[in-house]
Write a protein that holds these residues in place. Structure first.
Motif, PDB file in Angstrom:
ATOM      1  N   GLN A 143       0.873  -1.300   0.252  1.00 26.36           N
ATOM      2  CA  GLN A 143      -0.118   0.034   0.153  1.00 26.36           C
ATOM      3  C   GLN A 143       0.866   1.146   0.064  1.00 26.36           C
ATOM      4  O   GLN A 143       1.524   1.261   0.798  1.00 26.36           O
ATOM      5  CB  GLN A 143      -0.914  -0.034   1.323  1.00 26.36           C
ATOM      6  N   PHE A 144       0.724   2.289  -1.020  1.00 27.60           N
ATOM      7  CA  PHE A 144       1.381   3.537  -0.907  1.00 27.60           C
ATOM      8  C   PHE A 144       0.455   4.517  -0.734  1.00 27.60           C
ATOM      9  O   PHE A 144      -0.661   4.792  -1.472  1.00 27.60           O
ATOM     10  CB  PHE A 144       1.931   3.571  -2.233  1.00 27.60           C
ATOM     11  N   LYS A 196      -4.302  -0.921  -8.435  1.00 29.54           N
ATOM     12  CA  LYS A 196      -5.472  -0.164  -8.300  1.00 29.54           C
ATOM     13  C   LYS A 196      -5.180   0.982  -7.351  1.00 29.54           C
ATOM     14  O   LYS A 196      -4.493   0.928  -6.295  1.00 29.54           O
ATOM     15  CB  LYS A 196      -6.540  -1.121  -7.501  1.00 29.54           C
ATOM     16  N   GLY A 197      -6.145   1.940  -7.403  1.00 24.72           N
ATOM     17  CA  GLY A 197      -6.047   3.223  -6.522  1.00 24.72           C
ATOM     18  C   GLY A 197      -7.227   3.885  -6.248  1.00 24.72           C
ATOM     19  O   GLY A 197      -8.257   2.980  -6.330  1.00 24.72           O
ATOM     20  N   GLY A 207      -4.595  10.263  -1.468  1.00 29.33           N
ATOM     21  CA  GLY A 207      -5.057   9.346  -2.238  1.00 29.33           C
ATOM     22  C   GLY A 207      -3.927   7.954  -1.766  1.00 29.33           C
ATOM     23  O   GLY A 207      -3.192   7.995  -1.263  1.00 29.33           O
ATOM     24  N   TRP A 208      -4.367   6.904  -2.603  1.00 30.57           N
ATOM     25  CA  TRP A 208      -3.715   5.452  -2.161  1.00 30.57           C
ATOM     26  C   TRP A 208      -3.636   4.694  -3.448  1.00 30.57           C
ATOM     27  O   TRP A 208      -4.203   4.625  -4.481  1.00 30.57           O
ATOM     28  CB  TRP A 208      -4.163   4.728  -1.103  1.00 30.57           C
ATOM     29  N   ILE A 209      -2.633   3.900  -3.491  1.00 28.66           N
ATOM     30  CA  ILE A 209      -2.185   2.959  -4.516  1.00 28.66           C
ATOM     31  C   ILE A 209      -1.883   1.552  -3.914  1.00 28.66           C
ATOM     32  O   ILE A 209      -1.265   1.731  -2.976  1.00 28.66           O
ATOM     33  CB  ILE A 209      -0.956   3.445  -5.773  1.00 28.66           C
ATOM     34  N   ALA A 210      -2.592   0.640  -4.246  1.00 22.73           N
ATOM     35  CA  ALA A 210      -2.206  -0.766  -3.943  1.00 22.73           C
ATOM     36  C   ALA A 210      -1.729  -1.555  -4.862  1.00 22.73           C
ATOM     37  O   ALA A 210      -2.155  -1.400  -6.102  1.00 22.73           O
ATOM     38  CB  ALA A 210      -3.387  -1.334  -3.082  1.00 22.73           C
ATOM     39  N   VAL A 211      -0.558  -2.224  -4.717  1.00 23.91           N
ATOM     40  CA  VAL A 211       0.123  -3.234  -5.684  1.00 23.91           C
ATOM     41  C   VAL A 211       0.155  -4.405  -5.131  1.00 23.91           C
ATOM     42  O   VAL A 211       0.504  -4.946  -3.860  1.00 23.91           O
ATOM     43  CB  VAL A 211       1.630  -2.668  -5.864  1.00 23.91           C
TER      44      VAL A 211
END
Length: 158
Positions: free
Chosen positions: A58-59, A125-126, A110-114
């Motif tokens: 998670q970013f 996805k974000g 916001g967030w981005i999941a890898v």
């Protein structure tokens, strides 16, 4: 003592150098944080990392992170966002892909999941959407250096 960001950013930069075989000028942008670099005076590189060992990674992108990304985008012709996923690998996004998963509302968090299964490509996805395709661990050099059709002559300054 080696700082985490030095270890993970070093991985991203090392992969670029070794994969291309090109001479690359790298300048760190330290005004707002320690995540931004400019390559050959024209390509922005924003690096985030997760120390988590396993998928999903998670970013988070808070207002300061987003401000840094967009400042870097305004200063350079092209921009890539590189997400270092623990000891697993790297998921690189072009700026268009970054916008797709975070949406157009860049003044909020916001967030981005890898995520990735063993020996597969990364799903991304974000907070605003999902990439409709997977991203390979070895795409980082091509996305960072060649996604804007920059050829080797231009990279070498010829």
């Amino acid at each position: 003592m080696i700082k985490n960001f030095e270890r993970y950013h070093g991985l991203a930069l090392s992969r670029l150098l070794h994969a291309t075989g090109l001479e690359i000028g790298i300048r760190a942008i330290t005004d707002s944080g320690n995540s931004s670099y400019v390559l050959n005076g024209r390509i922005g590189l924003y690096v985030k990392y997760s120390t988590k060992r396993l998928s999903p990674w998670q970013f988070s992108f808070n207002r300061e992170h987003l401000k840094e990304v967009f400042l870097l985008k305004r200063q350079t012709k092209e921009l890539a966002v590189v997400l270092v996923c623990g000891n697993d690998g790297i998921a690189a996004l072009t700026f268009a892909e970054f916008e797709l998963v975070l949406g157009q509302q860049f003044n909020e968090v916001g967030w981005i999941a890898v995520s990735r299964r063993k020996a597969h490509m990364y799903g991304i996805k974000g907070s605003a959407g999902e990439l409709p395709y997977k991203v390979a661990d070895n795409e980082c050099p091509s996305k960072v250096l060649f996604f804007s059709h920059i050829n080797q002559k231009q990279m070498n300054g010829n």
